[in-house]
Every structure is written in C-alpha cells, then in structure tokens.
Scaffold this motif. Structure first.
Motif, PDB file in Angstrom:
ATOM      1  N   LEU A 444      10.596  -2.868  -0.345  1.00  0.00           N
ATOM      2  CA  LEU A 444       9.419  -2.426   0.380  1.00  0.00           C
ATOM      3  C   LEU A 444       9.876  -1.787   1.683  1.00  0.00           C
ATOM      4  CD1 LEU A 444       6.911  -5.423  -0.011  1.00  0.00           C
ATOM      5  CD2 LEU A 444       7.267  -3.479  -1.534  1.00  0.00           C
ATOM      6  N   LEU A 445       9.584  -0.522   1.837  1.00  0.00           N
ATOM      7  CA  LEU A 445       9.893   0.229   3.046  1.00  0.00           C
ATOM      8  C   LEU A 445       8.595   0.381   3.819  1.00  0.00           C
ATOM      9  CD1 LEU A 445      12.076   1.842   4.586  1.00  0.00           C
ATOM     10  CD2 LEU A 445      11.507   3.817   3.161  1.00  0.00           C
ATOM     11  N   VAL A 446       8.543  -0.225   5.014  1.00  0.00           N
ATOM     12  CA  VAL A 446       7.292  -0.340   5.758  1.00  0.00           C
ATOM     13  C   VAL A 446       7.294   0.612   6.939  1.00  0.00           C
ATOM     14  CG1 VAL A 446       5.719  -1.903   6.945  1.00  0.00           C
ATOM     15  CG2 VAL A 446       7.153  -2.771   5.071  1.00  0.00           C
ATOM     16  N   HIS A 447       6.366   1.533   6.942  1.00  0.00           N
ATOM     17  CA  HIS A 447       6.172   2.475   8.044  1.00  0.00           C
ATOM     18  C   HIS A 447       5.161   1.844   8.993  1.00  0.00           C
ATOM     19  CE1 HIS A 447       4.763   6.181  10.083  1.00  0.00           C
ATOM     20  NE2 HIS A 447       5.955   6.672   9.779  1.00  0.00           N
ATOM     21  N   ASN A 448       5.628   1.326  10.135  1.00  0.00           N
ATOM     22  CA  ASN A 448       4.787   0.544  11.031  1.00  0.00           C
ATOM     23  C   ASN A 448       3.874   1.389  11.907  1.00  0.00           C
ATOM     24  OD1 ASN A 448       5.728  -2.226  10.440  1.00  0.00           O
ATOM     25  ND2 ASN A 448       7.684  -1.489  11.202  1.00  0.00           N
ATOM     26  N   SER A 449       4.233   2.649  12.140  1.00  0.00           N
ATOM     27  CA  SER A 449       3.386   3.516  12.948  1.00  0.00           C
ATOM     28  C   SER A 449       2.189   3.991  12.133  1.00  0.00           C
ATOM     29  CB  SER A 449       4.187   4.720  13.450  1.00  0.00           C
ATOM     30  OG  SER A 449       5.331   4.327  14.171  1.00  0.00           O
ATOM     31  N   GLU A 450       1.199   4.574  12.838  1.00  0.00           N
ATOM     32  CA  GLU A 450       0.023   5.093  12.144  1.00  0.00           C
ATOM     33  C   GLU A 450       0.380   6.322  11.314  1.00  0.00           C
ATOM     34  OE1 GLU A 450      -3.000   3.950  11.852  1.00  0.00           O
ATOM     35  OE2 GLU A 450      -2.643   2.185  13.120  1.00  0.00           O
ATOM     36  N   PRO A 451      -0.068   6.452  10.067  1.00  0.00           N
ATOM     37  CA  PRO A 451      -0.800   5.392   9.354  1.00  0.00           C
ATOM     38  C   PRO A 451       0.144   4.328   8.800  1.00  0.00           C
ATOM     39  CG  PRO A 451      -0.487   7.285   7.920  1.00  0.00           C
ATOM     40  CD  PRO A 451       0.112   7.661   9.243  1.00  0.00           C
ATOM     41  N   PHE A 452      -0.229   3.047   8.943  1.00  0.00           N
ATOM     42  CA  PHE A 452       0.565   1.952   8.404  1.00  0.00           C
ATOM     43  C   PHE A 452       0.644   2.113   6.890  1.00  0.00           C
ATOM     44  CE2 PHE A 452       1.227  -2.279   6.679  1.00  0.00           C
ATOM     45  CZ  PHE A 452       2.232  -2.775   7.489  1.00  0.00           C
TER      46      PHE A 452
END
Length: 500
Positions: A444-452
């Motif tokens: 799971l690669l999580v993009h924390n900035s908007e959009p999450f």
C-alpha cells in the motif's frame, strides 16, 4: 538492467570467477552464485557489495573494459577513469534499484493531479477521412500520438483508451515537453468521460518501473485508470506499442530490442484494422493480472485497509505517525465520538470491531513498525495526526495525553510480542508518504497530501522492491538486541516528558 545482470556483466568483463571474487570479498561462493542467477536480490547489508566493487574496479583497468562499461552504463569515460571513482560508480550502479526507491519515495508526495493539469492544451484536430497513415522514426511516432489525442479531444467520444507500450521509451523521453503534454492529453480525455486500460511494460529494472509509476500516478489518482501486468517472463526481443480507442482510432508500432526507434508507426481509423488491433490488445490483456487499485473514498479505503490486515502474515511499514494497528481502543473510540458525519462514525465503529477481533490473534504483531516519532513540543503544538483518522475527511490530532496513551500501548506490545519491532525515524514527516508491505502479497503506497489516496499494488517485483527497501532502512536504523532496549527507554522518556 537488474542487479544480477550488472554483476554478471562486470565479472565477465574482468574475467573473475565466483570463487575468486568470494574469497577476496570474504563471502561464501554460493552467495555469488545466487546473485548471478537472480535467485538472491540486493542484500540489505551492502558492505559486501562495496568490497566487491573495489575488487572489480582493480581488475577493470584496460581500455576495452572501461569503454565497454561506459557504453553499457551510459556514463562518460572521464567519470570512471580513476580507480576510486570507478569503485564508487560500480557500487552505486549495482545498488541503483535501492537508491531508485528512495528517490521515488522522496518525490512521491509532490505527484498530484493538479501538477499535470497545469500543462493542459486546448489544441484539437479531428481526422476527417478513414484510412491508414504511416509515420517513421521517433519524431514520426510523436506526431502520430499527437494526432490521435487531438482527434479524441475534438471528437469528445467517451470510451476506453487501451495502452500497451513495451518498446524503448526514447521516443517519449527525448522530448520532455511532449512527455508532459501526453500526460495532459490523457487527463483531458479522462475529464471528457474516458477510462484508461493500461498494461505496464515488462519489468526489466527497478528504475524502469519506478519511472513508469512516477509518470502514471497523477493519472491513477483520478480513479479512472485500470492497470495490469503480464505475470510471466517473456522474450525481450520483439516489442510493440498499441494505443487504441475501439471503433475510433489506433496507433500500432513494432521494434526489436536494442533499437532506439520503431521502424514505422501506423495511425489508423480504418474499421477493419481497428477491429484487428483491438483483438490483439484484448488477447494480450486476457493473459494479464491487475497490477494496481486506487482508493480515495472512505468506504473503499476502509475495505482496502481491512483486506490488507487480514489474513495475517509478516508486514513492514513506514508511516508519518503512530500506526493505527497499535492504537489503544480508547483512542479510537474517542476519535469516533468526535466525528459528526454519520457515515464516518459507522466506518469508525466497524474499524474498532475489526481491530478488536484482530488483536485476539497472537500473530497480529508480526510487524516491523517504522514511524516518525514526534517530539513533545510537536505534540503540544497539535500538529501530529492520528493515523487512524487520516483515511477519512479531516484528520484528528494527538494531545499530550492521547500520544502518551498510544506510546504506552506500543511499550506493552514490545514487552509481550517478540515479533513486533518499533523503529523510530528521525526527520520531518510533513512531506513524506507512507508505505506498507505484506510479504508475498501486496503493498500500500499512501499519498498523504490532498487528495488522500492509497495505491494498492500487487505486482510481485514491485512489492519485493518495496519490501527490500523498507528492510534495508529498518536495519540501517537498528531495531534488535541493544537497539530494542534503547528504543523502549526512549519511549519511556518521551511518555514522562508528555505527562509533566
């Protein structure tokens, strides 16, 4: 090239045997054999590779050898003429896959949909007559692609754009402006109602797939792209490109491995050729597997995380804040209570129920948990997010009391579960992303900035690449033996500071 290919090339170039290299590098000869066969990837401890690089550099002293290495690696001779420079180059070159992951993770948070949209173009032109149009060379291929997307944007016909491209990408990368434009055209097509079916090219190196991901992630974020991969080893000799919107327009080109350009590129609107090209694409797609799913809606994010946590197996992760898996139930319940949206409350309650069931299983904490540990000052400033709330709209933040409560839970797990390891990371986590890997399963690669956004990746080579990157990072920081004792002590000190 992959690590084993690079090592074999240099060993053949310098005419050194497995046994001789192993003896001088002080490693077992079977390890060299496994390296060269591809059965063993980059080791997490890179020191033996540094010794091997020094040895190989000493033997790579002939004009022919250095010229061959320069040509293969694509570097100027002047950069490897001195032995110390050559040794450092060989080490970095062989370890390039690991470095590539680090570079990708540092830039990942800056990859956004907005960034692609900024380059959008309104230039459109429809192809009025049906037929086949032939273009030659890289410039001709770019012209064909440009005509195709301008046609689609002018026609505004919703449909699925199917893309398969495993030729060399020289035609694309030698013109940076065109690369940016093509991303913008695809995004504009998506905005007009199109979907995209993307078959990623076969993975020949870690750098290659990371470059592909970096180009495509802004488009994956739209949720309108389905990505696939071919799961078997295939002959790298014959390569081709297909870009098609069925019934409308298509591009097809073919080349041989090692050729910098396609021999010819056909742009077609002929109905018969379109049907044949679509049949070829669909036949290839039938042999592929899903590579990536994209999630941004709370319900889908919840399902994704629950699927990732069960069934149980070894996991390793790097997060911007304390893990939701180790969160005390009191903290989760308090976070649920603070939600006003009924749907968020419902999902929070489901999450709490699932976590209580998972905690009953002793192997839940078969986990290496790498976390940016906040200071007491950061917690008091109210800038440290509660990870368990990040997947819903509007993250909540720790107080000194709740952060101390979470740290106490982590200490308890460390004392009762030997297979749980907590690894505190230094540095600012504000611009970082999160990465979670389940062994032999998915990442799971999580993009924390908007959009999450969460990217669920199932392609085995990519999952393995991320796993090795995280393990190497964990071992660099240290988490066993005396390190584990020091980590516990550090947590106790921080708890005391928060409670003062």
């Amino acid at each position: 090239m992959q690590f084993y290919e690079k090592l074999s090339f240099v060993m053949n170039l310098t005419q050194i045997t497995n046994r001789e290299l192993a003896f001088k590098a002080q490693v077992d000869p079977s390890l060299i054999s496994r390296f060269r066969s591809g059965k063993r990837g980059l080791p997490r401890n890179l020191e033996p590779l540094r010794r091997m690089a020094d040895i190989l550099a000493e033997r790579c002293n002939g004009e022919y050898q250095r010229r061959a290495l320069s040509e293969l690696a694509g570097v100027r001779r002047v950069l490897i003429d001195k032995q110390d420079q050559l040794a450092e180059f060989l080490f970095c070159w062989m370890c390039d896959d690991a470095d590539g992951v680090d570079r990708f993770m540092r830039s990942f948070e800056s990859l956004t949909i907005k960034g692609v949209a900024a380059n959008s173009t309104s230039e459109t032109a429809s192809i009025s007559q049906k037929g086949n149009f032939i273009h030659f060379g890289n410039e001709g291929k770019r012209a064909a692609v440009r005509f195709m997307y301008q046609h689609l944007l002018a026609r505004q016909v919703p449909g699925t754009i199917c893309i398969l491209a495993d030729e060399t990408d020289d035609w694309l990368m030698e013109d940076y402006d065109f690369t940016s434009q093509m991303q913008s055209w695809l995004l504009d097509c998506i905005r007009q109602g199109c979907q995209i079916c993307h078959i990623i090219p076969p993975i020949y190196s870690g750098d290659q797939i990371l470059e592909t991901l970096a180009r495509w992630i802004p488009l994956y974020m739209t949720g309108r792209v389905k990505a696939y991969f071919y799961p078997h080893i295939r002959d790298r000799l014959y390569r081709h490109t297909i870009i098609i919107q069925p019934g409308e327009i298509a591009i097809a080109s073919h080349s041989m491995a090692g050729e910098p350009t396609s021999y010819a590129t056909m742009l077609t609107t002929d109905p018969g050729v379109l049907r044949a090209t679509e049949a070829e694409f669909q036949a290839y797609l039938a042999l592929c597997r899903p590579m990536l799913n994209t999630y941004s809606e709370p319900q889908k994010l919840f399902q994704c995380f629950m699927k990732f946590l069960s069934p149980q197996s070894f996991r390793i992760q790097k997060l911007i804040s304390l893990s939701a898996v180790t969160a005390p139930f009191e903290l989760v319940a308090d976070s649920i209570e603070k939600r006003e949206d009924p749907e968020q409350k419902r999902l929070g309650e489901l999450y709490l129920q699932e976590m209580k069931q998972l905690e009953q299983k002793q192997d839940q904490y078969n986990l290496i948990d790498m976390v940016h540990l906040a200071s007491a000052e950061q917690v008091r400033a109210g800038t440290v997010p509660i990870t368990a709330t990040c997947w819903s709209v509007g993250a909540l933040y720790y107080t000194p009391k709740t952060y101390a409560l979470h740290l106490k839970k982590i200490l308890h797990i460390l004392n009762t579960h030997e297979n749980y390891h907590f690894v505190p990371l230094e540095g600012d986590a504000e611009q970082e992303s999160s990465l979670m890997v389940k062994e032999n399963h998915r990442a799971l690669l999580v993009h924390n900035s908007e959009p999450f956004t969460v990217f669920e990746i199932s392609q085995p080579e990519i999952v393995g690449l991320y796993r090795e990157y995280l393990l190497r990072l964990a071992e660099k920081v240290g988490y066993k033996g005396i390190h584990r004792t020091k980590i516990k002590s550090r947590l106790r000190e921080l708890i005391q500071e928060l409670e003062e």
